[in-house]
Design an enzyme around this catalytic site. Structure first.
Site, mmCIF file in Angstrom:
data_model
loop_
_atom_site.group_PDB
_atom_site.id
_atom_site.type_symbol
_atom_site.label_atom_id
_atom_site.label_comp_id
_atom_site.label_asym_id
_atom_site.label_seq_id
_atom_site.Cartn_x
_atom_site.Cartn_y
_atom_site.Cartn_z
ATOM 1 N N GLU A 93 0.837 -1.194 0.000
ATOM 2 C CA GLU A 93 0.000 0.000 0.000
ATOM 3 C C GLU A 93 0.875 1.248 0.000
ATOM 4 O O GLU A 93 1.964 1.260 0.576
ATOM 5 C CB GLU A 93 -0.912 0.012 1.231
ATOM 6 C CG GLU A 93 -1.948 -1.097 1.222
ATOM 7 C CD GLU A 93 -2.806 -1.143 2.477
ATOM 8 O OE1 GLU A 93 -3.977 -1.550 2.358
ATOM 9 O OE2 GLU A 93 -2.311 -0.784 3.566
ATOM 10 N N CYS A 331 -0.545 6.560 10.174
ATOM 11 C CA CYS A 331 0.720 6.002 10.659
ATOM 12 C C CYS A 331 0.498 4.709 11.442
ATOM 13 O O CYS A 331 -0.312 4.659 12.369
ATOM 14 C CB CYS A 331 1.409 7.041 11.544
ATOM 15 S SG CYS A 331 2.978 6.491 12.229
#
Length: 343
Positions: A93, A331
């Site tokens: 990704e 994150c």
């Protein structure tokens, strides 16, 4: 059927080797680089300043190797997460993050990750493979928003400095005149502190550096990041202190803030002492909850107090805005474990 080699991801020297293979003069390597990295073609047949017969020879053994994302998800905040195939049954990704004044792409360097940080979904996935320079660059070149990009951060899946040879090929192509000709100031490489790769990066690259720190205390950091045993933060910081960060190249330290774990002013004090003497920035990052991990994010008041304490001590500190949490693009949330069944 012979597997074709990808031209996207080759350095100028490697393209000279390709030119030699098919009987082209050395200067044809620069022509090929122009077509691949500046004009961003997807087929060798588009290289119209190379003889048709030579293009046919190239097509026998090579392909450009640019391929579109397999799927995407768009967050309510405008962040877009892209899924790319990276070999049979393998996926990575990358995340496109637009703001008012910039557009950043968060790039992956490995399928999974060896580092097994407690707070990271990629680490929970385990390690499958290093990405090739082609697979890393394809995330950039095949991005639908490629023309709007202002910054690239190697903060996606994997540890970039655990794949250092392919990383350096990509950095060369991104910054060289024959490639994208980007300023190194537009590129940041994140690491947990793999010493051998970090030393090479500090000596050979002008790109910015970001170090995943998350605690100033060795045993606490070890509980969050098993790599503290192999690459202690103190040794990483001592190595960084040997290099000059007073000019254009920057170093930042990433610090995910966990509730009642590493968010006290005692931690801030220890952090300011640990980083003393380094012109740097500390980025405070909210923890994004992931499955089967009992950690919680600190509250904003504590994060602001932590930030203000460091700034008062002369350590530049900011709180990073979270982006893409609703699509698991923030994150620590990237993972393609769920995709391996879709071969």
């Amino acid at each position: 059927m012979v597997d074709k080699r990808q031209l996207l991801g080759m350095t100028l020297e490697e393209l000279k080797g390709v030119a030699s293979e098919v009987g082209l003069p050395a200067y044809a390597a620069k022509q090929m680089a122009d077509w691949i990295y500046k004009k961003k073609i997807t087929r060798i047949s588009e290289m119209t300043n190379i003889a048709v017969a030579k293009r046919a020879l190239l097509e026998d053994s090579f392909e450009i190797g640019a391929y579109p994302p397999s799927e995407y998800q768009k967050s309510k905040d405008g962040t877009i997460k892209y899924l790319y195939a990276a070999g049979p049954g393998r996926f990575v990704e990358s995340v496109y993050i637009p703001t008012d004044d910039r557009a950043t792409l968060c790039v992956s360097s490995q399928v999974g990750c060896k580092m097994n940080c407690l707070f990271c979904m990629t680490g929970k996935q385990g390690f499958t493979a290093n990405l090739t320079a082609n697979q890393i660059l394809n995330q950039i070149q095949s991005l639908p928003e490629n023309d709007s990009l202002t910054n690239i951060v190697f903060m996606g899946m994997g540890e970039p400095l655990d794949n250092v040879d392919e990383l350096f090929k990509v950095l060369e192509i991104l910054t060289a005149p024959y490639g994208y000709a980007w300023s190194p100031k537009r590129i940041t490489v994140s690491t947990i502190g793999v010493t051998k790769g970090l030393k090479r990066f500090l000596e050979e690259s002008e790109c910015h550096l970001a170090v995943s720190l998350h605690s100033p205390y060795p045993m606490e950091r070890l509980s969050l990041m098993p790599v503290e045993k192999a690459f202690p933060a103190r040794e990483v910081i001592d190595l960084i202190k040997q290099y000059d960060f007073s000019h254009q190249r920057r170093v930042s330290f990433e610090y995910i803030v966990f509730k009642n774990l590493n968010d006290s002013l005692k931690h801030a004090e220890a952090l300011s002492c640990l980083l003393g003497g380094i012109p740097c920035r500390v980025n405070l990052i909210r923890f994004h909850a992931i499955p089967n991990v009992s950690l919680e994010t600190s509250d904003i008041a504590k994060m602001e107090a932590f930030r203000d304490f460091l700034n008062a001590k002369g350590v530049v500190c900011t709180i990073r805005a979270s982006r893409g949490e609703d699509i698991f693009a923030a994150c620590g949330m990237l993972s393609t474990a769920k995709n391996v069944t879709f071969v």
